[in-house]
Design an enzyme around this catalytic site. Sequence first.
Site, PDB file in Angstrom:
ATOM      1  N   LYS A 270      -4.920   9.227  -6.155  1.00 22.77           N
ATOM      2  CA  LYS A 270      -4.189   8.293  -7.133  1.00 22.77           C
ATOM      3  C   LYS A 270      -4.891   8.366  -8.451  1.00 22.77           C
ATOM      4  O   LYS A 270      -5.941   8.566  -8.653  1.00 22.77           O
ATOM      5  CB  LYS A 270      -4.053   6.974  -6.381  1.00 22.77           C
ATOM      6  CG  LYS A 270      -3.460   6.912  -5.191  1.00 22.77           C
ATOM      7  CD  LYS A 270      -3.534   5.519  -4.563  1.00 22.77           C
ATOM      8  CE  LYS A 270      -2.649   5.510  -3.094  1.00 22.77           C
ATOM      9  NZ  LYS A 270      -1.205   5.651  -3.467  1.00 22.77           N
ATOM     10  N   ARG A 344       2.335   7.038   7.065  1.00 24.37           N
ATOM     11  CA  ARG A 344       3.339   7.701   7.982  1.00 24.37           C
ATOM     12  C   ARG A 344       2.587   8.545   8.975  1.00 24.37           C
ATOM     13  O   ARG A 344       3.100   8.717  10.151  1.00 24.37           O
ATOM     14  CB  ARG A 344       4.503   8.327   7.396  1.00 24.37           C
ATOM     15  CG  ARG A 344       4.095   9.511   6.541  1.00 24.37           C
ATOM     16  CD  ARG A 344       5.374   9.587   5.458  1.00 24.37           C
ATOM     17  NE  ARG A 344       5.124   8.807   4.379  1.00 24.37           N
ATOM     18  CZ  ARG A 344       6.196   8.952   3.428  1.00 24.37           C
ATOM     19  NH1 ARG A 344       7.081   9.949   3.260  1.00 24.37           N
ATOM     20  NH2 ARG A 344       6.184   8.239   2.258  1.00 24.37           N
TER      21      ARG A 344
HETATM   22  N1  BES Z   1      -0.337   2.859   0.226  1.00 17.95           N
HETATM   23  C1  BES Z   1       0.418   3.713  -0.719  1.00 17.95           C
HETATM   24  C2  BES Z   1       1.702   2.902  -0.902  1.00 17.95           C
HETATM   25  C3  BES Z   1       1.748   1.826  -2.028  1.00 17.95           C
HETATM   26  C4  BES Z   1       1.617   1.968  -3.292  1.00 17.95           C
HETATM   27  C5  BES Z   1       1.661   0.427  -1.560  1.00 17.95           C
HETATM   28  C6  BES Z   1       1.410   1.015  -4.336  1.00 17.95           C
HETATM   29  C7  BES Z   1       1.583  -0.559  -2.784  1.00 17.95           C
HETATM   30  C8  BES Z   1       1.353  -0.311  -4.188  1.00 17.95           C
HETATM   31  C9  BES Z   1       0.804   4.906   0.122  1.00 17.95           C
HETATM   32  O1  BES Z   1       0.090   5.313   0.964  1.00 17.95           O
HETATM   33  C10 BES Z   1       1.249   5.842  -0.619  1.00 17.95           C
HETATM   34  O2  BES Z   1       0.514   6.334  -1.460  1.00 17.95           O
HETATM   35  N2  BES Z   1       2.772   6.093  -0.661  1.00 17.95           N
HETATM   36  C11 BES Z   1       3.083   7.103  -1.667  1.00 17.95           C
HETATM   37  C12 BES Z   1       4.058   8.056  -1.059  1.00 17.95           C
HETATM   38  C13 BES Z   1       4.464   9.212  -2.034  1.00 17.95           C
HETATM   39  C14 BES Z   1       3.297  10.173  -2.017  1.00 17.95           C
HETATM   40  C15 BES Z   1       5.561   9.788  -1.405  1.00 17.95           C
HETATM   41  C16 BES Z   1       3.776   6.305  -3.022  1.00 17.95           C
HETATM   42  O3  BES Z   1       4.254   5.310  -2.625  1.00 17.95           O
HETATM   43  O4  BES Z   1       3.532   6.612  -3.896  1.00 17.95           O
HETATM   44 MN    MN Z   2      -1.214   6.654  -0.017  1.00 17.26          MN
END
Ligand code: BES
Ligand code: MN
Length: 497
Positions: A270, A344
């Site tokens: 990230k 997931r």
């Molecule tokens: N924990 C995150 C989701 C999240 C992101 C929650 C920002 C709250 C704020 C999750 O594990 C994630 O990183 N999801 C990705 C999925 C994507 C790679 C398909 C996302 O939402 O960017």
């Molecule tokens: Mn994630």
Amino acid sequence: MDFRHLVSSSDALASITADALVVVVPGESVDTSLDAAIRTLIDDAAAHGDFRFKAGRTLYLHRPVGVKAARLVVVAAGGESIKAFKAALSHALAALKNLGAKHVAVVLAGDAQVGAAHAEALAGAAADATYVYRHTKPSALPAPAMARFSLVCAKAQVRAVQQGLSRGRAIALGVQLARELGNRPGNHCTPTALADQAKKLGRDHTLKVEVLDRKAIDKLGMGAFAAVAQGSAESPRFIVVRYQGAAKTQAPIVLVGKGITFDSGGISIKPAGEMDEMKFDMGGAASVLGTLRAVAELKPKVNVVGIIAACENMPSGSALKPGDVITSLSGQTIEVLNTDAEGRLVLCDALTYAERFEPAVVVDMATLTGACVVALGHHNSGLFTADDALADELLAAGRNALDTCWRMPLEEEYDEALKSNFADMANVGPRAGGAITAAMFLRRFTAKYRWAHLDIAGTAWKSGAAKGGTGRPVPLLTHFVLSHAGWGIPLSSRRRR
Ligand code: BES
Ligand code: MN
Ligand code: ZN
């Protein structure tokens, strides 16, 4: 914190002995049924422009003339709903937060009676107003002096108010646990620490707790969960907590929580901005423990199993890589196109594990997608299920708990996005509809029972100056469990004739 009812008629409020009296005014004026001394003070303040009958407006008076309580807070609610009542209380309690009042008595002005829902709202607002995070900040300001809250009601409402207070108190304790765990940083709230919290909960409330470590997780064949955990030096924990309130033979409600104690994204790392907030990525797990806490306090006749898949998502030489194909506990293979879609992956194995409990229903909670935050913002959790009756139950539980969710689509057409040339499915689809494809992914593991998924990415914590866990959706889930145990919601505000 101590919650009580206090019987008084609305024309005798001035004689109530509390350190502070909070008068919630739902309408645009106060009528003659309200205590004359207090009505005079309110009317006078309104006439001089010091108070307006507009939601959130407060008036603070110290040693008001003719009133026994040392402090009087008048707050306008701007309506008769429970939501407005709770919001008004939050304003009033904020005004009292740094003062000396220990015992706060709350009264609803106007012709509506307070009932169980008002009582529950009071307990929630009081707990919110008095929570202080100290675990890694011992220098935090002392907690507010407020420790006892009374809801003024008529004699006929005592039972309902008592019920609402005990339910509200239990939910508040659950919310507090979930908030606290969310707020603890990733180096404190590790998967092992989460398991220890579950064990402590088990000891305090005689719940059965079982914890599996990395070896046991591998042995069971949870290849997807293990794959996420393999990049971290922190050992994963698979946690099962069981509350038995009904016959062993009765099928349980199973609550499954995403417990990523820190989500760096892994190799698909990230960006640095706000990455600290990914310590809250165990909000689903925290809500499972919080709900079990509330349920254990209330002891409804129902069985509940909480399942938590806890680990870190980290990049390292041993980490999962984009393109890797892993085998889930269900036997289905998954091509990992993005290691940041890890929630997931841990959930799918937990959902398969849930089958062994032959559940009446399974609900999973996860801070799963940024896309859900884009779609719904921070007021509603995303609700995904193909089961209309279950959707209605969860929507109603959310409304009754003032912890709402909003139904999102979950239709066959979205499934195509998960096609892979190298495995049974990919772990991500295109950006569009990202919250839905995440839910579609989970759906592939839930064929054997009734199932719903709550995406709480927008509701489990707050960013900005008030950064911190919210404890959601503990209130929604507790209401859901109670409604399964046959605890109806008593009528909240019956009109007086
Ligand atoms: N924990 C995150 C989701 C999240 C992101 C929650 C920002 C709250 C704020 C999750 O594990 C994630 O990183 N999801 C990705 C999925 C994507 C790679 C398909 C996302 O939402 O960017
Ligand atoms: Mn994630
Ligand atoms: Zn995550």
